[in-house]
Motif scaffolding. Sequence first.
Motif, PDB file in Angstrom:
ATOM      1  N   LEU A  88       0.800  -1.214   0.000  1.00 55.21           N
ATOM      2  CA  LEU A  88       0.000   0.000   0.000  1.00 55.21           C
ATOM      3  C   LEU A  88       0.834   1.267   0.000  1.00 55.21           C
ATOM      4  CD1 LEU A  88      -2.805  -0.845   2.601  1.00 55.21           C
ATOM      5  CD2 LEU A  88      -2.957  -0.908   0.103  1.00 55.21           C
ATOM      6  N   THR A  89       1.932   1.231   0.744  1.00 56.14           N
ATOM      7  CA  THR A  89       2.611   2.483   1.064  1.00 56.14           C
ATOM      8  C   THR A  89       4.001   2.614   0.474  1.00 56.14           C
ATOM      9  OG1 THR A  89       2.952   3.994   2.911  1.00 56.14           O
ATOM     10  CG2 THR A  89       3.634   1.726   3.256  1.00 56.14           C
ATOM     11  N   GLY A  90       4.489   1.509  -0.144  1.00 52.25           N
ATOM     12  CA  GLY A  90       5.854   1.576  -0.645  1.00 52.25           C
ATOM     13  C   GLY A  90       6.799   1.287   0.501  1.00 52.25           C
TER      14      GLY A  90
ATOM     15  N   LYS B 270       1.626   8.069   1.096  1.00 47.67           N
ATOM     16  CA  LYS B 270       2.570   7.043   0.637  1.00 47.67           C
ATOM     17  C   LYS B 270       3.994   7.459   0.949  1.00 47.67           C
ATOM     18  CE  LYS B 270       1.422   4.440  -2.836  1.00 47.67           C
ATOM     19  NZ  LYS B 270       0.965   3.853  -4.117  1.00 47.67           N
ATOM     20  N   ASN B 271       4.796   6.477   1.309  1.00 54.90           N
ATOM     21  CA  ASN B 271       6.198   6.751   1.654  1.00 54.90           C
ATOM     22  C   ASN B 271       7.057   6.647   0.409  1.00 54.90           C
ATOM     23  OD1 ASN B 271       5.723   7.136   4.441  1.00 54.90           O
ATOM     24  ND2 ASN B 271       5.658   4.912   4.730  1.00 54.90           N
ATOM     25  N   ASP B 272       6.734   7.502  -0.583  1.00 54.55           N
ATOM     26  CA  ASP B 272       7.455   7.454  -1.853  1.00 54.55           C
ATOM     27  C   ASP B 272       8.410   8.630  -1.972  1.00 54.55           C
ATOM     28  OD1 ASP B 272       5.646   9.469  -2.027  1.00 54.55           O
ATOM     29  OD2 ASP B 272       4.568   8.686  -3.766  1.00 54.55           O
TER      30      ASP B 272
ATOM     31  N   ASP C 167       5.330  12.058  -0.570  1.00 51.51           N
ATOM     32  CA  ASP C 167       4.118  12.078   0.263  1.00 51.51           C
ATOM     33  C   ASP C 167       2.850  12.084  -0.599  1.00 51.51           C
ATOM     34  OD1 ASP C 167       5.798  12.050   2.386  1.00 51.51           O
ATOM     35  OD2 ASP C 167       5.386  14.095   3.053  1.00 51.51           O
ATOM     36  N   THR C 168       2.865  11.273  -1.633  1.00 52.61           N
ATOM     37  CA  THR C 168       1.698  11.157  -2.499  1.00 52.61           C
ATOM     38  C   THR C 168       0.492  10.674  -1.694  1.00 52.61           C
ATOM     39  OG1 THR C 168       3.172  10.528  -4.283  1.00 52.61           O
ATOM     40  CG2 THR C 168       0.829  10.051  -4.596  1.00 52.61           C
TER      41      THR C 168
ATOM     42  N   ASP D 298      -2.988   8.799  -1.173  1.00 50.49           N
ATOM     43  CA  ASP D 298      -3.809   7.726  -1.708  1.00 50.49           C
ATOM     44  C   ASP D 298      -5.134   7.792  -0.960  1.00 50.49           C
ATOM     45  OD1 ASP D 298      -5.124   5.384  -2.230  1.00 50.49           O
ATOM     46  OD2 ASP D 298      -3.405   4.073  -1.838  1.00 50.49           O
TER      47      ASP D 298
ATOM     48  N   ASN E 193      -6.894   4.253   0.439  1.00 54.07           N
ATOM     49  CA  ASN E 193      -6.350   3.158   1.255  1.00 54.07           C
ATOM     50  C   ASN E 193      -6.042   3.464   2.724  1.00 54.07           C
ATOM     51  OD1 ASN E 193      -6.370   0.793  -0.323  1.00 54.07           O
ATOM     52  ND2 ASN E 193      -4.854   1.732  -1.670  1.00 54.07           N
TER      53      ASN E 193
ATOM     54  N   GLN F 297      -0.046   8.105   7.990  1.00 53.24           N
ATOM     55  CA  GLN F 297       1.233   7.716   7.409  1.00 53.24           C
ATOM     56  C   GLN F 297       1.866   6.643   8.275  1.00 53.24           C
ATOM     57  OE1 GLN F 297       3.826  11.027   6.592  1.00 53.24           O
ATOM     58  NE2 GLN F 297       5.356   9.744   5.547  1.00 53.24           N
TER      59      GLN F 297
END
Length: 551
Positions: free
Chosen positions: A43-45, A149-151, A154-155, A157, A160, A196
């Motif tokens: 889900l989060t990378g 998301k931890n990309d 900080d995208t 989503d 989820n 997060q």
Amino acid sequence: MLSRGRLTIIRDSIMSIPAFDEIIEQNDQTEARLASLNALRELTGNVYPNKFARTMVSGSEDTITAIKAFGPVAKVVEEIAAVVATLAERERPPAEVKDALNERLRAFGIVRISGRLTTPPRGNFVHLTDGISKLQVYCDKKGGVALVKNDGLDTLDAENGWNAWKLLDHGDFIGVEGYLFITNTGELSVHIEKLQFLAKSMLPMPDKMHGIADAEIRQRQRYYDLIGSSLAVEHEGLTTREVFEVRAKTISSLRRFLEDAGYVEVETPMLTPKATGAAAKPFETHHNALDIKLYARIAPELYLKRLVVGGFEKVYELNRNFRNEGISYKHNPEFTMLEFYCAYMDVEGMMDFCEELMRDSVRKAAGGLQVKYEGKEIDFSKFERITMRESILKYAPDAEITDANITELFDEHAEPNLIQPTFIVDFPKSISPLSKADPKDPNIAERFELFINGMEVANGFSELNDPREQYERFVDQMAQREGGDEEAMVLDEDYIRALSYGMPPAAGIGIGIDRLVMLLTNKHSIRDVILFPHMRPEKKDSSDAAETKED
RNA sequence: GGUCCGAUAGCUCAGUCGGUAGAGCAAGUGGCUUUUAACCACUGGGUCGCAGGUUCGAGUCCUGCUCGGAUCACCA
């Protein structure tokens, strides 16, 4: 990072390296956590992101403790608590009261807080802890929660957040962004808008209600003990965290008091060519390049007095000493001592100053001068002063005291009875080789020890500054050493040289910090006030016999 | 080093007279979704510290050992 295959090759070629699974035993608990970690990764990378920025609503960084202590928020909590207190068991606070308070909370806008889950998420509530305080967060399934998301970007989503929430385990770290509100039952909470994931706990949390019963695990795995104290719902006495907060306050107040009185903090050698300045057995080590024996210091005393010679009129050191002796509830091989010296002061002045210093520290660390200790009340507002001889006669009126047996009689009859702060004065000179003699009695040293609850907490004296007499005292000590007393003091030639340049009259003292903290935290064992007390090496009971040979 | 006490599920603990290994929490599945110490239902989970002995049968009794705690000794 090493690949798994290469890792295995390296490990297999070096027999003594245990596999990860041998260090962290895998079972149903860890497997469940690994499964949720893998699902979260989908889900989060990244599941181990590098940072989480908290807001500054409270005026400084918004830790949970800071948010809860923030005046306007604390006021709201106080008001709702007052309302809840008037309600029956299952009764809810009136909506209009709650709505008014929530409006005030909304004025603070968005907060970003982070912490460890103190329970498994159950329903849509969970508490987070910053190690000290807890704050509830609310994940609104219907209203929708976004996952950050931890990309690295900080995208968001939007879909989820709830799915990630369901994968959280007891002990995981999350960061949340949202607004403060009061729940139907009147508890301050954060309504999550963005969630997060910050870090995983792969191991089960300690029992929340009972804590960790095994003292060995508490001491050996202090991190686990501290987690337990941050989760604890109710407890008697101080939590482990609170014990070490008291310790920190004790030490910082001692430092502040001394600095306000003009003392300068110094650091003198821990590794010394001679173990002297106290009567104790040292730890030995070896310096390879110089090929010499070195000793972990047993006391900084002689170095600090060299500094008095050099012009530090008020000097202190607050640090570790090492003594290679038995371990007990009041002895740890390394312990923290405050030593300080004051030029132109004598033993009387030092006792006066010691009282003031300790009172200040006790007041700041314990909140008052009366401290409850093991069912007794220790009163730091008055310190008795009594000679060693008088103290023996007080508890053993028929004792026949001689120079030879006085310390033995003292240890046996007087020491265990010295519960309230008591300065014992008039020590035999023969056991005080660094102390000046009483001008009125050449066999008595101008020395005191402070006893509280039957424990020696401090030791001070008028410092001997006649180099020739000091030399003779050392020679006497060396003779006792020859006679088999392993703890008799070792001659320090350079110290004689230092004194020969002239040292002003001075008084000095050593205060055992660990023992003082024991008294302030109502702990019976020194191991409970030292974060990582000395332990025997951990024994692996299972498997893998014949490993860990130190080549 | 002496004496006493302890070691049972991931955690906290029961386990009677020697007779199928238990509870709560934690974990899994499903339900609930403004809850309150640990929601409800179901499910999985054990080298009873190790080794030996007695016994038809040992978590339980005996011996030895390991680890830990308390206490004494030691440590001004």
